[in-house]
Design an enzyme around this catalytic site. Structure first.
Site, mmCIF file in Angstrom:
data_model
loop_
_atom_site.group_PDB
_atom_site.id
_atom_site.type_symbol
_atom_site.label_atom_id
_atom_site.label_comp_id
_atom_site.label_asym_id
_atom_site.label_seq_id
_atom_site.Cartn_x
_atom_site.Cartn_y
_atom_site.Cartn_z
ATOM 1 N N ASP A 158 76.151 -2.297 47.709
ATOM 2 C CA ASP A 158 75.283 -2.930 46.712
ATOM 3 C C ASP A 158 74.524 -4.106 47.318
ATOM 4 O O ASP A 158 74.918 -4.666 48.348
ATOM 5 C CB ASP A 158 76.088 -3.392 45.502
ATOM 6 C CG ASP A 158 77.154 -4.428 45.835
ATOM 7 O OD1 ASP A 158 77.845 -4.258 46.873
ATOM 8 O OD2 ASP A 158 77.300 -5.412 45.084
ATOM 9 N N GLU A 198 80.421 -5.439 45.605
ATOM 10 C CA GLU A 198 80.890 -6.607 46.363
ATOM 11 C C GLU A 198 80.166 -7.862 45.931
ATOM 12 O O GLU A 198 80.764 -8.932 45.798
ATOM 13 C CB GLU A 198 80.692 -6.365 47.864
ATOM 14 C CG GLU A 198 81.282 -7.445 48.767
ATOM 15 C CD GLU A 198 80.327 -8.592 49.084
ATOM 16 O OE1 GLU A 198 80.768 -9.579 49.701
ATOM 17 O OE2 GLU A 198 79.132 -8.500 48.716
#
Length: 373
Positions: free
Chosen positions: A62, A124
């Site tokens: 991400d 994350e």
């Protein structure tokens, strides 16, 4: 991969399926673990099945958003110019993931006595949520890796420590009244402000009293308030207020003890509030708890990363990573990857081709390694 939109608020499945399909083409089966609504997934794959244990190459898929940033080109363009690859996630940290996948065949052909594992996670950037599921899946499957290399951007200098990131939301319930009748009310903003003052006192105490940890840009723990909301009108005593705050704790500090101080101070304020309104008080929610990371220059995985990167030194980094979670799971870990955190999250984020070449050499060296130390 840079051209794939994997902002944390959206799905990462296009990238995960792309990697899965690339590995399947090489005869490698990938394990996917999904979030609750199946819109995001982690990927774990082993290259070198049958070898006794392996080294994890870890990366998050991400990215942060780019809303309001002044980019020279589309954040998803993935253009190369002047010796740099531009785009969101180019430094943080799709380059490491892409290079690892590009070397999959090299790892499969390797004569190294250990396997290489790919561990690519979701979410994350918003709290290291996906990797917790991934690590739990490894434990349940009985997979016990030898070591982990987290490929966050360190300019290819092995990093052996970072602070933790602990974020919380505090919701304050008071009692509204006309502002001419304040004794009949509980002002939620004012009570919240007393707790914010406590956080500021704690932050000043860290700066004044905490033993320094040499190597960090800020060599002590920090506390700060990032958001504050409350009130509906100037002449209405506010019933509700909300604020968010964080601790960034040294590896030698205790963030849970810090949070306990905040909660204890809130509880000390509640009796006077409840005398006016029995349902008044403080409520806390955890946003994220990312543990600090403390490795060692003497760890075999650190020495391996130094040898592969050609760096004799190690470093400490200010930003949080998934490294602490791998370390807490009993996996020796180091952080080492291409690019600089100074470019990450910025408009016109980039990674230099020189850094990509150094990472390529690092991965080729890993494939040729005969021992970890």
């Amino acid at each position: 991969m840079v051209r794939m939109d994997t902002v944390s608020a959206r799905s990462n499945l296009a990238l995960i399926h792309f990697v899965r399909d690339e590995l399947q083409r090489l005869g490698v089966r990938a394990r996917l673990t999904f979030n609750a609504d199946k819109t995001k997934a982690n990927l774990f794959a082993t290259l070198g099945e049958g070898k006794p244990a392996g080294v994890i190459l870890s990366g998050h898929t991400d990215t942060v958003p780019w809303d309001g940033q002044a980019w020279s080109d589309s954040p998803l363009a993935g253009n190369v110019r002047d010796g740099r690859l531009y785009g969101r996630g180019s430094a943080d940290m799709k380059s490491f993931i892409a290079l690892a996948v590009a070397h999959a065949q090299t790892f499969l052909d390797s004569q190294a006595p250990f396997a290489v594992h790919f561990a690519f996670s979701y979410d994350e950037e918003v709290g290291c949520f996906g990797v917790r599921e991934l690590i739990a899946d490894l434990r349940d499957a009985g997979i016990r890796p030898l070591a982990c290399i987290v490929g966050e951007p360190t300019s290819m200098v092995p990093a052996i420590a970072h602070k933790g990131v602990y974020r919380y939301k505090c919701c304050v319930r008071g009692k509204e009244a006309h502002s001419s009748l304040t004794p009949r009310s509980v002002n939620a903003i004012e009570m919240a402000a007393r707790l914010v003052g406590k956080l500021r006192d704690m932050a000043e105490g860290f700066e004044r009293e905490e033993p320094r940890y040499a190597g960090f840009d800020v060599p002590f723990s920090t506390a700060s308030v990032g958001q504050f909301h409350g009130g509906i009108a100037d002449n209405v005593v506010p019933r509700d207020a909300e604020f968010r705050y964080e601790f960034r704790d040294l590896p030698t500090a205790d963030a849970y003890a810090m949070q306990a101080q905040v909660v204890a101070h809130a509880r000390s304020l509640e009796p006077a509030m409840k005398q006016v309104a029995p349902d008044a008080g403080f409520r806390f929610e955890t946003i994220c708890e990312i543990p600090s990371f403390l490795g060692s220059a003497e760890d075999p995985v650190t020495r391996l990363a130094q040898r592969l990167s050609g760096e004799r030194r190690t470093t400490l980094v200010a930003f949080g990573t998934e490294a602490g979670l791998f370390k807490n799971a009993g996996i020796p870990t180091v952080v080492c990857g291409p690019g600089s955190i100074e470019q990450a999250h910025q408009p016109d984020e980039y990674v230099s081709l020189e850094q990509l070449a150094r990472c390529e050499a690092f991965l080729r060296g890993l494939a040729g390694t005969r021992e970890l130390a």
